[in-house]
Design a protein around this motif. Structure first.
Motif, PDB file in Angstrom:
ATOM      1  N   VAL A 198     -25.853 -23.582  11.058  1.00 14.73           N
ATOM      2  CA  VAL A 198     -27.029 -22.766  10.698  1.00 14.73           C
ATOM      3  C   VAL A 198     -26.568 -21.407  10.201  1.00 14.73           C
ATOM      4  O   VAL A 198     -25.440 -21.029  10.394  1.00 14.73           O
ATOM      5  CB  VAL A 198     -27.991 -22.544  11.891  1.00 14.73           C
TER       6      VAL A 198
ATOM      7  N   VAL B 269     -37.508 -18.949   8.515  1.00 10.20           N
ATOM      8  CA  VAL B 269     -36.341 -19.489   7.797  1.00 10.20           C
ATOM      9  C   VAL B 269     -36.509 -20.993   7.600  1.00 10.20           C
ATOM     10  O   VAL B 269     -36.261 -21.524   6.513  1.00 10.20           O
ATOM     11  CB  VAL B 269     -35.026 -19.175   8.553  1.00 10.20           C
ATOM     12  N   ASP B 270     -36.967 -21.685   8.631  1.00 11.77           N
ATOM     13  CA  ASP B 270     -37.173 -23.138   8.529  1.00 11.77           C
ATOM     14  C   ASP B 270     -38.191 -23.472   7.436  1.00 11.77           C
ATOM     15  O   ASP B 270     -38.003 -24.415   6.671  1.00 11.77           O
ATOM     16  CB  ASP B 270     -37.670 -23.713   9.862  1.00 11.77           C
TER      17      ASP B 270
ATOM     18  N   HIS C  36     -27.308 -14.227  12.012  1.00 12.21           N
ATOM     19  CA  HIS C  36     -27.257 -15.638  12.436  1.00 12.21           C
ATOM     20  C   HIS C  36     -26.816 -15.740  13.894  1.00 12.21           C
ATOM     21  O   HIS C  36     -27.233 -16.650  14.604  1.00 12.21           O
ATOM     22  CB  HIS C  36     -26.336 -16.442  11.528  1.00 12.21           C
TER      23      HIS C  36
ATOM     24  N   LEU D  60     -29.829 -14.970  15.977  1.00 16.59           N
ATOM     25  CA  LEU D  60     -30.866 -16.001  15.905  1.00 16.59           C
ATOM     26  C   LEU D  60     -30.425 -17.339  16.478  1.00 16.59           C
ATOM     27  O   LEU D  60     -31.225 -18.063  17.057  1.00 16.59           O
ATOM     28  CB  LEU D  60     -31.291 -16.203  14.444  1.00 16.59           C
ATOM     29  N   TRP D  61     -29.144 -17.657  16.284  1.00  8.68           N
ATOM     30  CA  TRP D  61     -28.687 -18.991  16.656  1.00  8.68           C
ATOM     31  C   TRP D  61     -27.450 -18.970  17.547  1.00  8.68           C
ATOM     32  O   TRP D  61     -26.846 -20.018  17.792  1.00  8.68           O
ATOM     33  CB  TRP D  61     -28.397 -19.817  15.392  1.00  8.68           C
TER      34      TRP D  61
ATOM     35  N   ARG E 270     -36.820 -17.635  13.092  1.00  3.50           N
ATOM     36  CA  ARG E 270     -36.290 -18.990  12.852  1.00  3.50           C
ATOM     37  C   ARG E 270     -37.342 -19.880  12.196  1.00  3.50           C
ATOM     38  O   ARG E 270     -37.047 -20.652  11.286  1.00  3.50           O
ATOM     39  CB  ARG E 270     -35.804 -19.604  14.180  1.00  3.50           C
ATOM     40  N   TRP E 271     -38.581 -19.743  12.652  1.00  4.74           N
ATOM     41  CA  TRP E 271     -39.691 -20.512  12.078  1.00  4.74           C
ATOM     42  C   TRP E 271     -39.833 -20.210  10.587  1.00  4.74           C
ATOM     43  O   TRP E 271     -39.998 -21.113   9.762  1.00  4.74           O
ATOM     44  CB  TRP E 271     -40.969 -20.140  12.844  1.00  4.74           C
TER      45      TRP E 271
ATOM     46  N   ASP F  71     -37.564 -13.520  17.531  1.00  4.72           N
ATOM     47  CA  ASP F  71     -36.467 -14.358  17.039  1.00  4.72           C
ATOM     48  C   ASP F  71     -36.978 -15.765  16.700  1.00  4.72           C
ATOM     49  O   ASP F  71     -36.578 -16.352  15.691  1.00  4.72           O
ATOM     50  CB  ASP F  71     -35.347 -14.453  18.083  1.00  4.72           C
TER      51      ASP F  71
ATOM     52  N   THR G 276     -29.501 -22.297   4.872  1.00  2.99           N
ATOM     53  CA  THR G 276     -29.953 -21.386   5.913  1.00  2.99           C
ATOM     54  C   THR G 276     -29.902 -20.019   5.246  1.00  2.99           C
ATOM     55  O   THR G 276     -29.666 -19.929   4.044  1.00  2.99           O
ATOM     56  CB  THR G 276     -29.079 -21.492   7.172  1.00  2.99           C
TER      57      THR G 276
END
Lengths: 242, 242
Positions: free
Chosen positions: A242, B214-215, A232, A235-236, B211-212, B207, A16
């Motif tokens: 993650v 980072v994925d 992080h 975002l999460w 995340r997209w 956000d 991550t």
């Protein structure tokens, strides 16, 4: 051989992005060790600190740790962040040597209470002395020993700030270590209870704390300090892994 | 003397933190110049781009610009970010020289369409080639001329990503410039209409885009790319002057 001793591992996860500090945004696998000599009042990783969770900390050899890191990263070298708990309480030298031989880089974050000779082999040593709001008291002799041990690694200091007292303290500490690039980070006042990583984060409150910290640094012309939030968390939330 | 020509300035503001890219979190005064050779479909600074706002761009001498920067920073040296519009269209060499003599550092961000010999005097040159979603087409000869002009400065590349097409394009561009440290940034799909900086930002959407991104980077093992959001948008929305 201390370094051949098993390492207590709370979790290994990623890749991550590193969510905070000097390496913010860098793709990372995290190796979180179990066990800590501190008990910060606002700890956000109690599952890796509180000995009530000790049975979840797997003893792993350096080879087993690197095998897991390589599996997660598909064998492509990247940054490994050694975190905790206090990872300096674990014998991580051999992990670093094994990983370096395979092209991986290593950063370690510690409060600076325990010095290890293998600190010098790190790519980055993040020293994060805990401010008064933590309820801990820094042993500056031990902290200075960490700095001495880390010569050869890039070294930075990161200080988490919860309130005015922490801020004033950080100003003094920064004055004591002008050679360390400094990162300030607003503290998470809504850390997850261990075992409940769905606990809600007060992101609006965290954003307000970040603005407050930027305002303070600006007001004081403290331009050497770099101010960064925990990405992080934004975002999460408090989700683990993650 | 080109450098003695007046500079068209849209706004000078700060200190605040740099909200994005390689210098994220660093205290900064922004000097935003007026005028741009591009018209990106999703431009978030139209007030410094669209010639309809030309009457708001004050012609300023290098001395007047540095006087304002020093006033804002209380005379304490810090990082000055030269932004736009495309600041490379303005004669900024003398501002850099004046500022350096007083201890200030300079970063400049440009799409890389116009090269200036004073790029080499910058502390950091941020080259931000615009992806397909912008509606612009990169002139790679001009871009390479910017890299040649910037030798001597730290140089990084930042690419804003809105969609899969942009992402694939960024992969190719990164392959072309392996020597440039790379920063990826999710695009703001809710940029402010000029003159309405209270316009709401879709932070949840931003956000999700982060995340997209980072994925995607993780999925592809693209570990050299650093992924960072626009912190200032998360903290202050589209508000200007912060």
């Amino acid at each position: 051989m201390t370094d051949a001793a098993p390492i207590r591992v709370s979790e290994i996860f990623g890749p991550t992005i590193q969510g905070e500090g000097a390496l913010i945004g860098v793709s990372t696998v995290f190796v979180r060790t179990g066990g800590c000599d501190y008990r910060c009042s606002w700890c956000d990783s109690l599952h890796a600190v509180d000995s009530a969770f000790r049975e979840t900390w797997a003893p792993m050899t350096p080879g087993a740790i690197m095998a897991e890191v390589e599996k997660l990263s598909g064998g492509r070298p990247l940054l490994v962040s050694l975190s905790g708990g206090n990872p300096a309480t674990q014998p991580l030298g051999e992990v670093i040597r094994l990983g370096h031989a395979r092209g991986y880089g290593f950063a370690l974050e510690t409060q600076g209470s325990v010095a290890k000779d293998w600190f010098s082999e790190l790519d980055m040593l993040v020293l994060s002395p805990k401010p008064p709001s933590s309820g801990m008291e820094v042993d500056w002799t031990a902290f200075d020993a960490c700095i001495a041990a880390g010569q050869g690694a890039d070294m930075v200091m990161k200080i988490v700030i919860f309130d005015e007292t922490d801020y004033d303290w950080a100003r003094k500490v920064a004055g004591r270590y002008p050679q360390l690039p400094l990162f300030l980070q607003p503290g998470n006042h809504t850390p997850p209870p261990p075992g409940d990583d769905a606990a809600r984060v007060d992101q609006d409150g965290l954003d307000a704390r970040m603005r407050w910290l930027v305002d303070h640094v600006t007001r004081d012309g403290w331009f050497e300090a770099r101010v960064l939030p925990q990405l992080h968390v934004a975002l999460w939330g408090n989700k683990r892994g993650v």
